[in-house]
Write a protein that holds these residues in place. Sequence first.
Motif, PDB file in Angstrom:
ATOM      1  N   ASN A  33      48.275  -1.601  14.726  1.00 23.81           N
ATOM      2  CA  ASN A  33      46.947  -1.061  14.457  1.00 23.81           C
ATOM      3  C   ASN A  33      46.462  -1.600  13.113  1.00 23.81           C
ATOM      4  N   TYR A  65      45.102  -5.195  24.053  1.00 21.68           N
ATOM      5  CA  TYR A  65      44.387  -3.914  23.994  1.00 21.68           C
ATOM      6  C   TYR A  65      45.058  -3.046  22.930  1.00 21.68           C
ATOM      7  N   LEU A  69      40.828  -0.991  17.190  1.00 26.20           N
ATOM      8  CA  LEU A  69      40.047  -2.195  17.446  1.00 26.20           C
ATOM      9  C   LEU A  69      38.598  -1.892  17.790  1.00 26.20           C
ATOM     10  N   ASP A  70      38.142  -0.698  17.421  1.00 21.11           N
ATOM     11  CA  ASP A  70      36.751  -0.335  17.656  1.00 21.11           C
ATOM     12  C   ASP A  70      35.815  -1.054  16.687  1.00 21.11           C
ATOM     13  N   ARG A  75      38.918  -6.474  15.139  1.00 20.26           N
ATOM     14  CA  ARG A  75      39.110  -7.357  16.289  1.00 20.26           C
ATOM     15  C   ARG A  75      39.233  -8.817  15.824  1.00 20.26           C
ATOM     16  N   THR A  95      39.587  -2.707  23.080  1.00 23.06           N
ATOM     17  CA  THR A  95      40.021  -1.416  22.551  1.00 23.06           C
ATOM     18  C   THR A  95      40.986  -0.728  23.508  1.00 23.06           C
ATOM     19  N   ASP A  96      41.651   0.306  23.000  1.00 20.78           N
ATOM     20  CA  ASP A  96      42.547   1.088  23.849  1.00 20.78           C
ATOM     21  C   ASP A  96      41.782   1.854  24.915  1.00 20.78           C
ATOM     22  N   ASN A 134      33.710   8.373  19.779  1.00 26.13           N
ATOM     23  CA  ASN A 134      34.592   7.711  18.825  1.00 26.13           C
ATOM     24  C   ASN A 134      35.454   8.726  18.097  1.00 26.13           C
TER      25      ASN A 134
END
Length: 279
Positions: A33, A65, A69-70, A75, A95-96, A134
Amino acid sequence: MAIKLIADSGATKCSWILLENDKKTKVATSGLNPYFIQPVDISNVLSQSLLPKLKNKNVDEVYFYGAGLDSLENRKIMKKVLNKAFLDATIEINTDLIAAARATCGHHKGVVSILGTGSGCAYFNGKKIVQQQNGIGYILGDEGSGAYLGRKVLQYFLYKTFDEDLMNAFEKKYNSSRAEILNNTYLKPFPSQYLAGFSAFLSENRGHYMVENIIEDGLNDFIVTHLYKFREAWTMPLHFVGGIAYAFKDVLKELCNTYELELGNIQKQPIEALASYHQ
C-alpha cells in the motif's frame, strides 16, 4: 498465449497468481500500500519475495489491484515500480474496489463492499465503478472493518467493559498491558493492521452476547453509513469481499434480511476470481 500476473494487495498482505497456459503459480508477499510503504521498499518486496518465485518468467501482462490506489499519484508510483520489475510487460493498475467488483460481479451490475482490514463500497455498472464511498481510514471511519471491530475489542478491554470471562480470555490470549496496547496503537507503524488483529478475538468467542453485539453493531454501522448512500442497494445484490465479511457472513445475512436487502456473493479473497476474470 500471454503470461499474465495478477495481484490483489491489501494493507497486510498481497496475493499473486501467475497464469501460464493452464498452469497457476501462487505467491504471497507483504501488503504493498503506497500510503504506508515507500517505493524503494515496494521494489525490495518484489525483488526479494516475488521475482525469485516466478523463476524469471517473461511476464507479458500485469494486473495489479490494491488498497491505497484511489489517488492518481499512488497509481503512478505503483506503475513506475512495476515497470522496473517487469520491463516488457503491459501494466494495469486498479483499486481494491475494482478488484472486488470484477471478482464478485464479473460483467454484471451490483453493489460491492470490502470488509477487511479497512472498508469501502461502490456501485459497479458491469464495466466500471460509477459511484463509491471513499474510505477515510481507521481513525475517522472504516466502519465494519477489522480495524473498526478490533478497536472496539480494545475499548471493551481497556475500559473493563467486558465481563470477567471475556477479560480473562483476552488476557490469556494476548497478555498485553495497557501501556503496550497504547504504544502499538499510537507510536508504532501500521496501527490499522495492529487493531485489525484483535478482530480474531471476536471470531474465537462467538455466542457471547457482548461479542455478538460488537460484531452486529460494527456491520450495522457499515450498512447504515455507507450502503444506504446507494439507491441501487435496494434493487441489486450486495456483494462482499474480505476476511471480516467472510468470518461474519451469518451476521451480514441476518442484517440484510432485517433491512430487506438482497445478499449476493461473499468472498474471503478475490484473487482466484480475478484470475478467472483475466483468464
